[in-house]
Design a protein around this motif. Structure first.
Motif, PDB file in Angstrom:
ATOM      1  N   GLY A   2      68.111  39.440   5.255  1.00  0.00           N
ATOM      2  CA  GLY A   2      68.997  39.537   6.401  1.00  0.00           C
ATOM      3  C   GLY A   2      68.506  40.523   7.443  1.00  0.00           C
ATOM      4  N   VAL A   3      68.532  40.091   8.737  1.00  0.00           N
ATOM      5  CA  VAL A   3      68.111  40.964   9.837  1.00  0.00           C
ATOM      6  C   VAL A   3      69.144  40.848  10.959  1.00  0.00           C
ATOM      7  CG1 VAL A   3      66.338  41.413  11.577  1.00  0.00           C
ATOM      8  CG2 VAL A   3      65.664  40.685   9.273  1.00  0.00           C
ATOM      9  N   PRO A   4      69.912  41.883  11.233  1.00  0.00           N
ATOM     10  CA  PRO A   4      70.845  41.826  12.357  1.00  0.00           C
ATOM     11  C   PRO A   4      70.120  41.525  13.677  1.00  0.00           C
ATOM     12  CG  PRO A   4      71.310  43.713  10.946  1.00  0.00           C
ATOM     13  CD  PRO A   4      70.006  43.141  10.488  1.00  0.00           C
ATOM     14  N   GLU A   5      70.702  40.683  14.495  1.00  0.00           N
ATOM     15  CA  GLU A   5      70.109  40.297  15.783  1.00  0.00           C
ATOM     16  C   GLU A   5      68.684  39.778  15.593  1.00  0.00           C
ATOM     17  OE1 GLU A   5      71.897  40.118  18.312  1.00  0.00           O
ATOM     18  OE2 GLU A   5      73.556  41.490  17.961  1.00  0.00           O
ATOM     19  N   GLU A   6      68.504  38.950  14.576  1.00  0.00           N
ATOM     20  CA  GLU A   6      67.162  38.466  14.234  1.00  0.00           C
ATOM     21  C   GLU A   6      66.475  37.765  15.413  1.00  0.00           C
ATOM     22  OE1 GLU A   6      67.132  36.084  10.713  1.00  0.00           O
ATOM     23  OE2 GLU A   6      65.060  35.429  10.961  1.00  0.00           O
ATOM     24  N   GLY A   7      67.231  37.083  16.237  1.00  0.00           N
ATOM     25  CA  GLY A   7      66.651  36.340  17.343  1.00  0.00           C
ATOM     26  C   GLY A   7      66.027  37.214  18.418  1.00  0.00           C
TER      27      GLY A   7
END
Length: 424
Positions: free
Chosen positions: A122-127
């Motif tokens: 999981g990566v917050p604000e991956e985009g």
């Protein structure tokens, strides 16, 4: 020592008998070599499987000699994994707590999430990242294997030896010791201002016992004609070493079979101890029959008490480089001498006993906790003064006698690796 008595050194002429240099015990440059050529290249004991019995159970181990902190965790398949405690994003430590239970690990800095195998999930604000492929950014794995329930790690991504190949040449014949029948009776952790080899050396020879421990356990040793504790035998391998020692069965500490075997062993220990060591005798009486597991000598692995001595007390096993494992008929001691710097060492000491759930058993354990604490403090009492004296530079060499074979072997193995062009 009689001139006709065989010396331990006779079997290991390659170790020599000359003085041992002091420099490796006081030199920051030598310690830097030890870190790179030994501690970052070999198997290091970090814990027991019982510490993380369930899925998601973990502990964190800071290894100063490896310049790292690692997470050791049991994954969903029940396999124990180890990984560096460094987030792939901005290199924050992912886990702050020394131990716990987790479904996933979350970095407290920006919330990156990793599963129990260290995979980035999981990566917050991956985009907002640029061509980020999570497959490439998991926690960095550390080689991790288990021997007899002891968890080892190796910082080398491709260890030269498997853990089994590392252990079996010296310790294959003690496999089967009932480690799984033991629980942590008590433990201590402390830092000592001395070199790690100097600290370990104090525990891998018994020449000092009659003197440093003169008022505590000196009556428990099997003395030579000269008054010292002569080893029954010693074994030196490519890396590891072993020492077998005899005790005085007429003492509580010197007859460790007494509390679990009872019978004649207990009567023998109590016969004299009742008058000379009344509290020890009382503890033994209270503890007899309390252990949930009986250590019958004839069921122990053949590698224990390998000389077959009737007065066998215990075997010292030094797992290279810094793991001290003392195996006895009814309990064992597991000490790690973890280097912090060239003159500072972290000692982690655990003593494992069979569970003793009765009140008498608890009394016996409390007595042993205090008794062994005092013995440990006596062992530590000389170390910092020795380090200070060594650092004066007045003496360039140490003089070792035959009973100190393991000290010499330790120096030879370490120095051989430090001086080698290609480390293992």
């Amino acid at each position: 020592m009689s001139r006709t008595t065989a010396r331990l050194h006779d079997r290991y002429p390659e170790l020599g008998t000359g003085p041992v240099p002091v420099e490796p015990y006081i030199s920051p440059a030598y310690f830097a070599q030890e870190k790179e050529k030994i501690f970052k290249k070999t198997w290091l004991h970090v814990g027991r499987v019982e510490e993380i019995p369930g899925v998601g159970d973990y502990f964190v181990k800071d290894l100063a000699a490896c310049d790292t902190s690692i997470i050791v965790v049991r994954n969903k398949q029940g396999v124990i994994r180890a990984m560096h405690n460094v987030c792939a994003h901005r290199m924050n430590q992912v886990v702050y707590e020394p131990c716990g239970k987790a479904r996933k690990f979350f970095c407290k800095f920006h919330g990156w999430a990793y599963d129990l195998d260290g995979k980035l999930t999981g990566v917050p604000e991956e985009g907002c990242f640029f061509d980020l492929d999570k497959v490439d950014y998991g926690l960095s794995r550390v080689a991790c294997e288990v021997w007899q329930g002891f968890i080892f790690v190796n910082m080398d991504p491709e260890p030269a030896l498997s853990l089994a190949d590392f252990m079996k040449p010296m310790y294959g014949d003690i496999e089967g010791y009932p480690f799984d029948k033991l629980t942590t009776g008590f433990s201590w952790t402390t830092e000592v201002n001395c070199n790690w080899k100097l600290a370990l050396d104090a525990f891998q020879e018994a020449y000092h016992v009659a003197y440093v421990h003169g008022h505590s356990i000196a009556d428990a040793i099997d003395k030579s004609d000269g008054g010292s504790m002569r080893p029954l035998d010693a074994l030196c391998g490519e890396f590891h070493r072993r020492l077998s020692l005899a005790g005085n069965p007429k003492s509580v500490y010197g007859n460790p079979k007494a509390v679990t075997s009872g019978g004649e062993a207990a009567r023998e220990a109590l016969a004299e101890s009742a008058a000379t060591r009344p509290i020890a005798a009382a503890a033994l009486r209270a503890g007899m029959g309390s252990a949930t597991h009986e250590f019958r000598l004839d069921t122990l692995p053949k590698g224990m008490n390998w000389t077959g001595s009737d007065n066998w007390l215990f075997d010292i096993n030094v797992v290279f480089p810094e793991f001290y494992l003392s195996l006895r008929p009814n309990y064992c001691q597991a000490y790690n001498f973890r280097p912090i710097s060239h003159n500072r060492t972290l000692l982690e000491a655990r003593v494992y006993y069979p569970d003793m759930p009765t009140a008498g058993g608890r009394f016996f354990l409390e007595y042993m906790k205090v008794a062994l604490r005092d013995v440990l403090l006596e062992d530590l009492s000389t170390l910092e003064r020795t380090q200070t004296a060594a650092q004066t530079g007045v003496k360039k060499h140490m003089i070792l006698q035959d009973y100190e074979l393991l000290v010499r072997h330790n120096y030879k193995v370490v120095d051989g690796l430090v001086q080698a062009d290609a480390a293992r």
